[in-house]
Write a protein that holds these residues in place. Structure first.
Motif, PDB file in Angstrom:
ATOM      1  N   PRO A  20       0.820  -1.216   0.000  1.00 28.41           N
ATOM      2  CA  PRO A  20       0.000   0.000   0.000  1.00 28.41           C
ATOM      3  C   PRO A  20       0.851   1.262   0.000  1.00 28.41           C
ATOM      4  O   PRO A  20       0.958   1.963   0.997  1.00 28.41           O
ATOM      5  N   VAL A  21       1.464   1.537  -1.135  1.00 28.53           N
ATOM      6  CA  VAL A  21       2.318   2.717  -1.286  1.00 28.53           C
ATOM      7  C   VAL A  21       1.679   3.608  -2.341  1.00 28.53           C
ATOM      8  O   VAL A  21       1.247   3.132  -3.389  1.00 28.53           O
ATOM      9  N   SER A  22       1.626   4.906  -2.056  1.00 34.35           N
ATOM     10  CA  SER A  22       1.041   5.844  -3.009  1.00 34.35           C
ATOM     11  C   SER A  22       2.132   6.699  -3.638  1.00 34.35           C
ATOM     12  O   SER A  22       2.504   7.742  -3.102  1.00 34.35           O
ATOM     13  N   SER A  23       2.618   6.243  -4.767  1.00 34.49           N
ATOM     14  CA  SER A  23       3.643   7.018  -5.459  1.00 34.49           C
ATOM     15  C   SER A  23       3.070   8.322  -6.011  1.00 34.49           C
ATOM     16  O   SER A  23       3.795   9.305  -6.158  1.00 34.49           O
ATOM     17  N   GLU A  24       1.775   8.327  -6.290  1.00 36.56           N
ATOM     18  CA  GLU A  24       1.136   9.556  -6.785  1.00 36.56           C
ATOM     19  C   GLU A  24       1.223  10.663  -5.747  1.00 36.56           C
ATOM     20  O   GLU A  24       1.500  11.814  -6.084  1.00 36.56           O
ATOM     21  N   ALA A  25       0.991  10.313  -4.482  1.00 37.64           N
ATOM     22  CA  ALA A  25       1.069  11.313  -3.410  1.00 37.64           C
ATOM     23  C   ALA A  25       2.502  11.818  -3.245  1.00 37.64           C
ATOM     24  O   ALA A  25       2.723  13.018  -3.041  1.00 37.64           O
ATOM     25  N   VAL A  26       3.457  10.911  -3.344  1.00 34.25           N
ATOM     26  CA  VAL A  26       4.861  11.309  -3.232  1.00 34.25           C
ATOM     27  C   VAL A  26       5.231  12.252  -4.378  1.00 34.25           C
ATOM     28  O   VAL A  26       5.821  13.311  -4.155  1.00 34.25           O
ATOM     29  N   LEU A  27       4.865  11.880  -5.600  1.00 39.77           N
ATOM     30  CA  LEU A  27       5.165  12.717  -6.764  1.00 39.77           C
ATOM     31  C   LEU A  27       4.471  14.069  -6.667  1.00 39.77           C
ATOM     32  O   LEU A  27       5.094  15.116  -6.875  1.00 39.77           O
ATOM     33  N   ALA A 129       3.387   6.535 -17.714  1.00 40.01           N
ATOM     34  CA  ALA A 129       3.899   7.883 -17.982  1.00 40.01           C
ATOM     35  C   ALA A 129       2.748   8.866 -18.163  1.00 40.01           C
ATOM     36  O   ALA A 129       2.811   9.999 -17.660  1.00 40.01           O
ATOM     37  N   ALA A 130       1.703   8.440 -18.856  1.00 38.71           N
ATOM     38  CA  ALA A 130       0.548   9.330 -19.060  1.00 38.71           C
ATOM     39  C   ALA A 130      -0.112   9.671 -17.729  1.00 38.71           C
ATOM     40  O   ALA A 130      -0.460  10.827 -17.466  1.00 38.71           O
ATOM     41  N   ARG A 131      -0.262   8.671 -16.868  1.00 38.88           N
ATOM     42  CA  ARG A 131      -0.860   8.914 -15.550  1.00 38.88           C
ATOM     43  C   ARG A 131       0.002   9.872 -14.743  1.00 38.88           C
ATOM     44  O   ARG A 131      -0.485  10.838 -14.160  1.00 38.88           O
ATOM     45  N   TYR A 132       1.308   9.640 -14.702  1.00 38.49           N
ATOM     46  CA  TYR A 132       2.199  10.523 -13.950  1.00 38.49           C
ATOM     47  C   TYR A 132       2.260  11.912 -14.573  1.00 38.49           C
ATOM     48  O   TYR A 132       2.403  12.908 -13.861  1.00 38.49           O
ATOM     49  N   ALA A 133       2.146  12.024 -15.879  1.00 39.55           N
ATOM     50  CA  ALA A 133       2.145  13.336 -16.537  1.00 39.55           C
ATOM     51  C   ALA A 133       0.951  14.160 -16.084  1.00 39.55           C
ATOM     52  O   ALA A 133       1.068  15.378 -15.884  1.00 39.55           O
ATOM     53  N   VAL A 134      -0.189  13.513 -15.922  1.00 36.23           N
ATOM     54  CA  VAL A 134      -1.376  14.220 -15.426  1.00 36.23           C
ATOM     55  C   VAL A 134      -1.132  14.730 -14.012  1.00 36.23           C
ATOM     56  O   VAL A 134      -1.491  15.858 -13.669  1.00 36.23           O
ATOM     57  N   ILE A 135      -0.492  13.914 -13.187  1.00 29.78           N
ATOM     58  CA  ILE A 135      -0.193  14.321 -11.814  1.00 29.78           C
ATOM     59  C   ILE A 135       0.787  15.498 -11.793  1.00 29.78           C
ATOM     60  O   ILE A 135       0.600  16.466 -11.062  1.00 29.78           O
ATOM     61  N   VAL A 136       1.829  15.415 -12.621  1.00 27.31           N
ATOM     62  CA  VAL A 136       2.800  16.509 -12.707  1.00 27.31           C
ATOM     63  C   VAL A 136       2.107  17.789 -13.186  1.00 27.31           C
ATOM     64  O   VAL A 136       2.297  18.859 -12.600  1.00 27.31           O
ATOM     65  N   ALA A 137       1.313  17.670 -14.227  1.00 29.97           N
ATOM     66  CA  ALA A 137       0.614  18.848 -14.761  1.00 29.97           C
ATOM     67  C   ALA A 137      -0.321  19.439 -13.714  1.00 29.97           C
ATOM     68  O   ALA A 137      -0.388  20.672 -13.544  1.00 29.97           O
ATOM     69  N   GLY A 138      -1.034  18.586 -12.994  1.00 30.61           N
ATOM     70  CA  GLY A 138      -1.917  19.071 -11.946  1.00 30.61           C
ATOM     71  C   GLY A 138      -1.163  19.765 -10.828  1.00 30.61           C
ATOM     72  O   GLY A 138      -1.595  20.823 -10.332  1.00 30.61           O
ATOM     73  N   GLY A 139      -0.022  19.210 -10.445  1.00 29.24           N
ATOM     74  CA  GLY A 139       0.800  19.837  -9.407  1.00 29.24           C
ATOM     75  C   GLY A 139       1.351  21.172  -9.844  1.00 29.24           C
ATOM     76  O   GLY A 139       1.371  22.138  -9.083  1.00 29.24           O
TER      77      GLY A 139
END
Length: 144
Positions: A20-27, A129-139
């Motif tokens: 149960p690790v949330s890399s999205e929250a870390v990023l 990469a697409a999922r993480y790109a959305v997170i980066v863009a949102g941040g």
């Protein structure tokens, strides 16, 4: 700074397993706090998460001997659901390996189905990469 990238890599790698690790929250936290280069953070998270999924692919290759072990990362029901989805839609389902719950099972099913390693890595990395790109863009948008 290297430690921050290492922490992101480890969280992304572990998030691709059943831990149960949330890399999205870390990023997202790193982006919002301005820690690191966004493009490099995106790259590190994608590589770590893709390599974590590769572990599942390897487990899938030997799934017949592992499925009944207590530590096996996916329940029988989730694995069967993923196999049905995988058989119905094929390798393209790997673009959705980032999804919670079924993503791990899809990568296991891909290993069991003997999906070509290059195809596996290309599709899984693209989706992640697409999922993480959305997170980066949102941040970045949130801090603008």
């Amino acid at each position: 700074m290297v430690a921050l990238y290492g922490a992101l890599f480890i969280s992304a790698f572990l998030a691709a397993t059943v831990l149960p690790v949330s890399s999205e929250a870390v990023l997202a936290g790193m982006i919002v706090s301005g820690c690191g280069d966004p493009a490099l953070l995106l790259t590190v998270a994608t590589i770590g998460n893709t390599l974590g999924s590769l572990v599942n692919w390897v487990l899938g290759r030997g799934i017949d001997g592992l499925r009944n072990r207590r530590w096996f990362p996916v329940t029988a029901d989730r694995y069967e659901q993923a196999c049905r989805t995988f058989r119905r839609f094929g390798e393209w389902t790997l673009l959705f390996a980032w999804l919670p719950v079924v993503g791990d099972a899809l990568t296991l099913a891909a290993g069991a189905a003997r999906v070509n390693l290059a195809v596996f890595v290309a599709l899984v990395a693209t989706g992640k990469a697409a999922r993480y790109a959305v997170i980066v863009a949102g941040g970045l948008w949130a801090t603008a």
